[in-house]
Design a protein around this motif. Sequence first.
Motif, short mmCIF file in Angstrom:
data_model
loop_
_atom_site.label_atom_id
_atom_site.label_comp_id
_atom_site.label_asym_id
_atom_site.label_seq_id
_atom_site.Cartn_x
_atom_site.Cartn_y
_atom_site.Cartn_z
N VAL A 293 0.83 -1.21 0.00
CA VAL A 293 0.00 0.00 0.00
C VAL A 293 0.87 1.26 0.00
O VAL A 293 0.58 2.24 -0.70
N GLY A 294 1.94 1.23 0.77
CA GLY A 294 2.82 2.40 0.82
C GLY A 294 3.40 2.75 -0.54
O GLY A 294 3.54 3.94 -0.87
N ARG A 295 3.73 1.74 -1.32
CA ARG A 295 4.26 2.00 -2.67
C ARG A 295 3.22 2.69 -3.54
O ARG A 295 3.54 3.61 -4.30
N MET A 296 1.96 2.26 -3.40
CA MET A 296 0.89 2.88 -4.18
C MET A 296 0.71 4.34 -3.76
O MET A 296 0.56 5.23 -4.62
N ILE A 297 0.72 4.59 -2.48
CA ILE A 297 0.54 5.96 -2.00
C ILE A 297 1.70 6.84 -2.46
O ILE A 297 1.50 7.98 -2.93
N ALA A 298 2.93 6.32 -2.36
CA ALA A 298 4.11 7.10 -2.75
C ALA A 298 4.13 7.42 -4.23
O ALA A 298 4.77 8.39 -4.66
N ALA A 299 3.43 6.64 -5.03
CA ALA A 299 3.40 6.87 -6.48
C ALA A 299 2.40 7.95 -6.87
O ALA A 299 2.25 8.23 -8.07
N HIS A 300 1.71 8.54 -5.92
CA HIS A 300 0.71 9.55 -6.21
C HIS A 300 0.99 10.82 -5.41
O HIS A 300 1.73 10.80 -4.42
N ASP A 301 0.38 11.91 -5.86
CA ASP A 301 0.59 13.19 -5.19
C ASP A 301 -0.29 13.35 -3.95
O ASP A 301 0.10 14.03 -3.00
N ALA A 302 -1.47 12.77 -3.97
CA ALA A 302 -2.39 12.96 -2.85
C ALA A 302 -3.38 11.81 -2.81
O ALA A 302 -3.68 11.17 -3.84
N LEU A 303 -3.89 11.56 -1.63
CA LEU A 303 -4.99 10.61 -1.45
C LEU A 303 -6.28 11.40 -1.44
O LEU A 303 -6.38 12.43 -0.75
N ILE A 304 -7.27 10.94 -2.18
CA ILE A 304 -8.56 11.60 -2.15
C ILE A 304 -9.57 10.69 -1.46
O ILE A 304 -9.68 9.51 -1.77
N VAL A 335 -11.94 15.55 9.31
CA VAL A 335 -11.82 16.95 9.73
C VAL A 335 -10.52 17.16 10.50
O VAL A 335 -9.88 18.21 10.41
N ALA A 336 -10.10 16.13 11.26
CA ALA A 336 -8.85 16.23 12.01
C ALA A 336 -7.64 15.90 11.16
O ALA A 336 -6.54 16.40 11.42
N PHE A 337 -7.81 15.08 10.13
CA PHE A 337 -6.68 14.63 9.32
C PHE A 337 -6.26 15.67 8.28
O PHE A 337 -5.08 15.95 8.11
N ALA A 338 -7.23 16.19 7.55
CA ALA A 338 -6.93 17.09 6.42
C ALA A 338 -6.97 18.54 6.91
O ALA A 338 -7.98 19.23 6.76
N ARG A 339 -5.88 19.01 7.47
CA ARG A 339 -5.82 20.37 7.99
C ARG A 339 -5.34 21.30 6.89
O ARG A 339 -4.23 21.16 6.37
N PRO A 340 -6.17 22.26 6.50
CA PRO A 340 -5.80 23.16 5.41
C PRO A 340 -4.46 23.85 5.66
O PRO A 340 -4.19 24.37 6.74
N GLY A 341 -3.62 23.81 4.64
CA GLY A 341 -2.32 24.44 4.73
C GLY A 341 -1.28 23.61 5.46
O GLY A 341 -0.11 23.99 5.50
N VAL A 342 -1.68 22.48 6.02
CA VAL A 342 -0.74 21.65 6.78
C VAL A 342 -0.68 20.24 6.23
O VAL A 342 0.40 19.71 5.91
N SER A 343 -1.84 19.63 6.10
CA SER A 343 -1.86 18.22 5.68
C SER A 343 -2.90 17.92 4.62
O SER A 343 -3.04 16.75 4.23
N VAL A 369 0.23 21.04 -4.13
CA VAL A 369 0.02 19.75 -3.46
C VAL A 369 1.37 19.12 -3.11
O VAL A 369 1.58 18.64 -2.00
N ARG A 370 2.30 19.15 -4.07
CA ARG A 370 3.62 18.55 -3.85
C ARG A 370 4.42 19.33 -2.80
O ARG A 370 5.18 18.74 -2.04
N ALA A 371 4.20 20.64 -2.76
CA ALA A 371 4.91 21.45 -1.76
C ALA A 371 4.44 21.09 -0.35
O ALA A 371 5.25 21.04 0.59
N LEU A 372 3.16 20.82 -0.20
CA LEU A 372 2.65 20.43 1.11
C LEU A 372 3.25 19.11 1.55
O LEU A 372 3.60 18.91 2.72
N SER A 373 3.42 18.23 0.59
CA SER A 373 4.05 16.95 0.90
C SER A 373 5.49 17.15 1.34
O SER A 373 5.96 16.53 2.31
N ARG A 374 6.24 18.02 0.64
CA ARG A 374 7.65 18.25 0.99
C ARG A 374 7.80 18.94 2.33
O ARG A 374 8.84 18.83 2.98
N SER A 375 6.76 19.64 2.78
CA SER A 375 6.85 20.38 4.04
C SER A 375 6.89 19.47 5.26
O SER A 375 7.26 19.90 6.35
#
Length: 656
Positions: A293-304, A335-343, A369-375
Amino acid sequence: MPPRIALVSRELHPFIGGGIAPIVRATAQVLASAAEVTLVTTAAHRARHEQLSAAEGELFPHVRVVFVEEPPEGRGHYYDWLQAYSHRVFETLLTAYPDGGPDLIEFPDYLAEGFVTIQAKRTAEPALRDTRIAVRTHTTGELVAVLNGHLATDAEACAVRDMERYCLRNADTLLWPGGDVLATYQRFYGVDALAPATEIPDAFLIHREEDAPDVERSGPLKLLFLGRMERRKGVQNLLRALPALEHADWRLTLMGGDTRTAPLGHSVAGQLSFGAALEERIDVHDPVPREQVGRMIAAHDALIVPSLWECWPNVAREALLHDRPIIATPVGGLVAFARPGVSGWLARDASAEALADVLEPLVADPEQVRALSRSGGPRRVLDELTDPEMIRSRYLALCESDGGRRSAPRRRRSQPLVSVVVPYYRMDAYVEDTLQSIAAQTHPHVETVVVNDGSLRDEDRMLELLADRYGARLVTQRNRGLGAARNFGVANARGSYVLPLDSDDLIDPDFVERCLAALEADGDLAYVGTWSRYVDEQLRPIAGANPGYTPLGNWSALAEEQNAAGSASALIRRSLFDAGFRYSTDLVSYEDWLFYLRLARAGHYGGIIPRPLLQYRIRSASMLRATGAVRWERLRNEVATLLLESTTRWTAGSSS
């Protein structure tokens, strides 16, 4: 001494991959260093447990595993198979803790595994006196059914929903993980329908995974949907939203198993496949093993996560673990997981239009999206929400706290008088057994009122001798039927509590003591009954698929359709009769059912001790066989009609 904690769940990793299963295992791992932890799960996992333990070593270090034997298929004399399973869980816990229950038992809310144990605690089970029972919100079967668009109305499905609701209301503590989860339960079930709540996030199980390769971080926005193709997961709204975007530079991977939750019970994948097949930007991928599963997630920019509802989803936490942001609907734990500007980013609601609105700027500028990941923001949020020390400390504080715990009294200061009312009509062959069982009660203050309902044969003269022998008061009325005889007996009773007992049935020696303890421990209970075991004329247990009666109580909605409220032989507060409640004199059977329904309509609810403390004699000529079973539909309709009749005033008021 470290606290003793039992975690009960049919779903347990590694025997089951997702959902509740990894959360329970992770919780056991977190608590094992500070508590004596016991995992209680189905014996269906035993063989796999032995196989994996032999191949890989101990699966659950420093944790005891106890297996619950599965009941036979079918519901038997229970209202649903899951009630039977919850009974097996209760018996297993009593065996696992012979010196008294643990400090904490945690059950999942899904499918009411804790029903019988909570029923026992509510009715002052001595073995659970010092045990706190918690129910954790994972998402009930009722919520799943509603969000999947089909709520079954058969008796078994109704029983399970009622049992889930009972657990949510009557647990000592409702555990919720955070976000909007508790508020959602309050909106759906009602604030007053839930036990006192304590916030403790779900523990998180980090899997051993294959190393993820470096992935090119450029080009179209690469989105991953990871989960079942299920109506409540919102995938249908996602596939409506994406093609409607002005910017076409996106890619979507759908990965997950199919379900039959589309309209008319059709396949969701089948419903969506035609549109997805025509859309080259959508890749439908088969599910992969957990370690990939981790490989699949890493191959994408975001989980929807476009779900109509999510509690505290593992898949979203997997994305945060791999520093991938989440694009989600504003429901439950998201609501707790997807914090705007953070996660991540939250849509304004769960509609296709709201998904399109949140996706449009991200597709136009995937670099944000990629910048948020790098942060590193996503991983920081995960670390905060799944901190083992935080979770452990909250559990330990819960074990130490007495707030909200419903405990049975250790010793009653008073010994109130209990009146046992025994209607009698031509039961000369059996009534002495009944009187003997009353005389054998462990509660010291019991009076017996025998009502001779106009039974004046020569054989009935022995009733006076038996009354003298067993210290009973004998009163006589002309023959008016069972309901009238009970009412007459209550009118002649002097006790603070009344126990109607048919003259061919028997109660175990601790029946009165156990029921009285429950009533005095909980002033909200109107009556307390028990399970029954069926016996024949010679008091031999009746074998087969229906060896007894396991009622739910008159709080259950099922009691409107079936006699699920309890046996007539229950300990009832005398104050209810003083307030005007009576047994119907119009029915030839099930007058107790109507009595309990009338109590429920007035807001008076009873409890059931889940132990067979009543021996219900099934005679070849008994009322149950001669009338109740044969004329069931007619009697049920008479009960419903009399209940309806009582809601209207039929006489005109006096003229002024």
